[in-house]
Motif scaffolding. Sequence first.
Motif, PDB file in Angstrom:
ATOM      1  N   ASP A 306       1.027  -1.099  -0.164  1.00 35.79           N
ATOM      2  CA  ASP A 306      -0.338  -0.080   0.627  1.00 35.79           C
ATOM      3  C   ASP A 306       1.028   1.438  -0.478  1.00 35.79           C
ATOM      4  O   ASP A 306       0.510   2.475  -0.099  1.00 35.79           O
ATOM      5  N   HIS A 307       1.844   1.039   0.843  1.00 37.10           N
ATOM      6  CA  HIS A 307       2.751   2.618   0.554  1.00 37.10           C
ATOM      7  C   HIS A 307       4.063   1.920   0.517  1.00 37.10           C
ATOM      8  O   HIS A 307       4.164   0.899   1.411  1.00 37.10           O
ATOM      9  N   ARG A 308       5.190   3.169  -0.389  1.00 37.64           N
ATOM     10  CA  ARG A 308       6.968   2.450  -0.169  1.00 37.64           C
ATOM     11  C   ARG A 308       7.021   4.125   1.070  1.00 37.64           C
ATOM     12  O   ARG A 308       7.264   4.589   0.881  1.00 37.64           O
ATOM     13  N   PHE A 309       7.950   3.758   2.147  1.00 36.38           N
ATOM     14  CA  PHE A 309       8.041   4.975   3.184  1.00 36.38           C
ATOM     15  C   PHE A 309       9.869   4.004   3.634  1.00 36.38           C
ATOM     16  O   PHE A 309      10.161   3.461   2.449  1.00 36.38           O
ATOM     17  N   ASN A 310       9.960   5.530   2.948  1.00 33.97           N
ATOM     18  CA  ASN A 310      12.137   5.337   3.552  1.00 33.97           C
ATOM     19  C   ASN A 310      12.057   5.745   5.217  1.00 33.97           C
ATOM     20  O   ASN A 310      11.307   6.036   6.068  1.00 33.97           O
ATOM     21  N   TYR A 311      13.125   5.568   6.115  1.00 35.11           N
ATOM     22  CA  TYR A 311      13.209   5.717   6.943  1.00 35.11           C
ATOM     23  C   TYR A 311      13.268   6.850   7.720  1.00 35.11           C
ATOM     24  O   TYR A 311      12.571   6.628   9.223  1.00 35.11           O
ATOM     25  N   ASP A 312      13.546   7.587   7.150  1.00 36.20           N
ATOM     26  CA  ASP A 312      13.369   8.879   7.436  1.00 36.20           C
ATOM     27  C   ASP A 312      12.163   9.321   7.646  1.00 36.20           C
ATOM     28  O   ASP A 312      11.634   9.809   8.492  1.00 36.20           O
ATOM     29  N   GLU A 313      11.260   9.349   7.113  1.00 35.69           N
ATOM     30  CA  GLU A 313       9.485   9.244   7.055  1.00 35.69           C
ATOM     31  C   GLU A 313       8.771   8.197   8.049  1.00 35.69           C
ATOM     32  O   GLU A 313       7.992   9.075   9.337  1.00 35.69           O
ATOM     33  N   VAL A 314       9.658   7.672   8.496  1.00 36.43           N
ATOM     34  CA  VAL A 314       8.632   6.671   9.702  1.00 36.43           C
ATOM     35  C   VAL A 314       9.761   7.074  10.827  1.00 36.43           C
ATOM     36  O   VAL A 314       8.937   6.651  11.601  1.00 36.43           O
ATOM     37  N   GLN A 315      10.558   7.182  10.921  1.00 39.27           N
ATOM     38  CA  GLN A 315      11.755   7.568  12.082  1.00 39.27           C
ATOM     39  C   GLN A 315      10.399   8.622  12.619  1.00 39.27           C
ATOM     40  O   GLN A 315      10.721   9.121  14.022  1.00 39.27           O
ATOM     41  N   GLU A 316       9.815   9.800  11.513  1.00 37.32           N
ATOM     42  CA  GLU A 316       9.700  11.171  11.530  1.00 37.32           C
ATOM     43  C   GLU A 316       8.038  10.839  12.678  1.00 37.32           C
ATOM     44  O   GLU A 316       7.616  11.093  13.693  1.00 37.32           O
ATOM     45  N   ILE A 317       7.730   9.703  11.639  1.00 31.59           N
ATOM     46  CA  ILE A 317       5.976   9.125  12.669  1.00 31.59           C
ATOM     47  C   ILE A 317       6.224   8.770  13.601  1.00 31.59           C
ATOM     48  O   ILE A 317       4.973   9.408  14.404  1.00 31.59           O
ATOM     49  N   ILE A 318       7.661   7.941  14.218  1.00 33.78           N
ATOM     50  CA  ILE A 318       7.680   7.262  15.653  1.00 33.78           C
ATOM     51  C   ILE A 318       8.655   8.571  16.242  1.00 33.78           C
ATOM     52  O   ILE A 318       7.755   8.554  17.652  1.00 33.78           O
ATOM     53  N   GLU A 319       8.746   9.489  16.709  1.00 36.16           N
ATOM     54  CA  GLU A 319       9.103  10.968  17.092  1.00 36.16           C
ATOM     55  C   GLU A 319       8.157  11.261  16.831  1.00 36.16           C
ATOM     56  O   GLU A 319       7.858  11.969  18.548  1.00 36.16           O
ATOM     57  N   THR A 320       7.266  12.343  15.987  1.00 33.82           N
ATOM     58  CA  THR A 320       6.399  12.982  16.264  1.00 33.82           C
ATOM     59  C   THR A 320       4.912  12.348  16.499  1.00 33.82           C
ATOM     60  O   THR A 320       3.619  12.690  17.570  1.00 33.82           O
ATOM     61  N   ASN A 321       4.750  11.627  16.720  1.00 32.76           N
ATOM     62  CA  ASN A 321       3.364  10.033  16.699  1.00 32.76           C
ATOM     63  C   ASN A 321       2.200  11.024  15.679  1.00 32.76           C
ATOM     64  O   ASN A 321       0.894  10.857  15.950  1.00 32.76           O
ATOM     65  N   THR A 322       2.279  11.572  14.806  1.00 29.86           N
ATOM     66  CA  THR A 322       1.295  12.077  13.499  1.00 29.86           C
ATOM     67  C   THR A 322       1.924  11.381  12.322  1.00 29.86           C
ATOM     68  O   THR A 322       3.585  10.782  11.953  1.00 29.86           O
ATOM     69  N   GLY A 323       1.653  11.177  11.124  1.00 30.79           N
ATOM     70  CA  GLY A 323       1.505  10.465   9.884  1.00 30.79           C
ATOM     71  C   GLY A 323       0.761   9.044   9.525  1.00 30.79           C
ATOM     72  O   GLY A 323       0.173   8.695   9.805  1.00 30.79           O
ATOM     73  N   LYS A 324       1.250   9.184   8.425  1.00 31.22           N
ATOM     74  CA  LYS A 324       0.580   8.061   7.745  1.00 31.22           C
ATOM     75  C   LYS A 324       1.069   6.390   8.472  1.00 31.22           C
ATOM     76  O   LYS A 324       1.709   6.170   9.339  1.00 31.22           O
TER      77      LYS A 324
END
Length: 661
Positions: A306-324
């Motif tokens: 369904d989606h292709r993440f890179n590591y930086d995008e996932v790290q931002e989701i983990i740190e901000t608790n927001t995102g796809k």
Amino acid sequence: MSKKTGKKKQDPLIQGVLDITRSGIGYVITEGRDTDVLVRPNDFNRAMHGDTVRVKLKKSNGRRAEGVIEEVVDRKQTEFIGNIEVKENFAFFRPDSQRPIPDFYISTRNLSGAKDNDRVVVRLLNWEKGEKKPEGEVVTVLQARDKSDMAMKEILIQNGFPLEFPKIVLDEANELKESIDETELAKRRDYRNVLTFTIDPADAKDFDDALSIQKVGKDEYEIGVHIADVSHFVKPGSELDKEGYSRATSVYLPDRVNPMLPEKISNELCSLRPDEDKYTFSVIFIINNKGKVKDYWLGKTFIHSDHRFNYDEVQEIIETNTGKYVEEIQYLNSLAKHYRKERFKNGAINFSSTEVKFQLDETGKPIGIVVKESKESHQLIEEFMLLANRTVAAHVDKIKIDKKPIPFPYRIHDTPDEEKLKPFVAFAKKFGYKFNMNNEAEVAASFNQLLKDVHGKPEQHVLEQLGIRTMAKAIYTSENIGHYGLGFEHYCHFTSPIRRYPDVMVHRILQDVIERKVHPDNKMEEKCRHCSAKERSAMDSERAGNKYKQVEFMMDKVGEDMEGVISGVAAFGFWVETVNEKCEGLVSARDLSDYDDFRHDDTDYALVGLRTGKKFRMGDKIKIKLVAANLEKRQLDFEWIPGVENLRVKAVKKKKMKIKR
């Protein structure tokens, strides 16, 4: 009594790797023997440097064991770079090598358009018994973009990795169909409607693993680790399979990837790109909120990322608790942190080595160096790949044929060698760190305590690096002894079949186990040795490529003063890694002779001045000047910049010398 046949019993042949010195003498390096077997040039029998050979021992006269090579089991290198000399009816090829290699004979029909004195890549075709020269064919006429491009190609060739795929392999790859076969689909579990995504580096082109997640109970989730099903396309005995086995691994250089399989497979058919239906081989876990694996299933599947993440995008989701897909990613991350904590609790060793990445301009020239960080997003993927790998290995380990284990390519890591460990323990003790060497578990616990205690202290770098050097190298083998560094009883490589051949072997054996039609492979250990050897060659290539780019990056910094950390010590000098650039070079002991006469103290990992007692010890911070950057040798040379107290030493020495005169 048996009848005497009158035949003399043949001496057993010994298998090993031929190392030819620059002088032309060869040594066959074998496992299980205290000394190597000396082989003289007349006894090479068409073997070349790096080849795996079988050698017959000559009658011993009490001196070093000598032998004659009877058979070449496996060629390390079948393609060579050099210059061609074209005559009217034939041509000769002279390979570039620091070790003796005969010229090649090239038929005019095998020139591929090469002209006299062209720089070319030549493939070894055959070398008949009794012939002095091997026969070859021109594969490529090199027209490198620049010096750096040529250097990267030479690194690959010298380590036994072809630059191009043979036409027959590419033709076979191009015949493979991307369309989905309905008959094949019926044999697989369909996961196309389950949330699935990939997490990879930003510049990745091949995506060989994906994660799926769905809730299946009040406190339980079904989590799938989906791996590209390379074995569906690469069949045993096919040209693709032969080429994949020969290469055994992809090679990652700073400015390119030399793939194990053609791009048609690695970047298209088997890459788990978003919004595409793909064949996969999966481990499906049922996991509760406490991280306990309640059940698992192994088998062929069909997914739609369904989606292709890179590591930086996932790290931002983990740190901000927001995102796809934030809820799913946070849940997966919580499980990964739990598994990571459990691993170290159960004996895994928490080593972390510094990796660098080059920032390149459009021509491939390095314009910057950044240190790679292992963040939670990286560890999330790592923990689920480890879980899948150990689950597959443990599953296969339970299966027996005629009460015997199935030949299987386990990934094993032996316990530390006590002789290597003792000097390290003594060295660590000088900094106040104690080791319990009562058993393997206590050694692992001591390592982890040291790594925790040393964090952020001046001696951190030296103790981490020396600790890693005490460790055995992980290898592939059919003899399972577990993985000491990871703390696993069973482990294999299942999760990267696009870039590692052992993973392809694991997939095939696992499918045979699932279908209950296992045919034990009596050549498994030989295949494991081959894959381990190619892995070492790939690592050598990657180190050489990184070193070249380091030197290329530092060339315009010659004459500059820098801060560095001593990263290694030998009798002829010491190596220094620069603090800012993470580039390593040598300070020669000859250049220190103005200050003192230095001797190597291997117990203290130091050079020590005989008169002054001045020490250059591994881990010390010092100031240096870059005095030379040699691209051809891939070598940086530094000079030590002494402090005030050392200038005084120099002055005293010169004064004494004057009096003596």
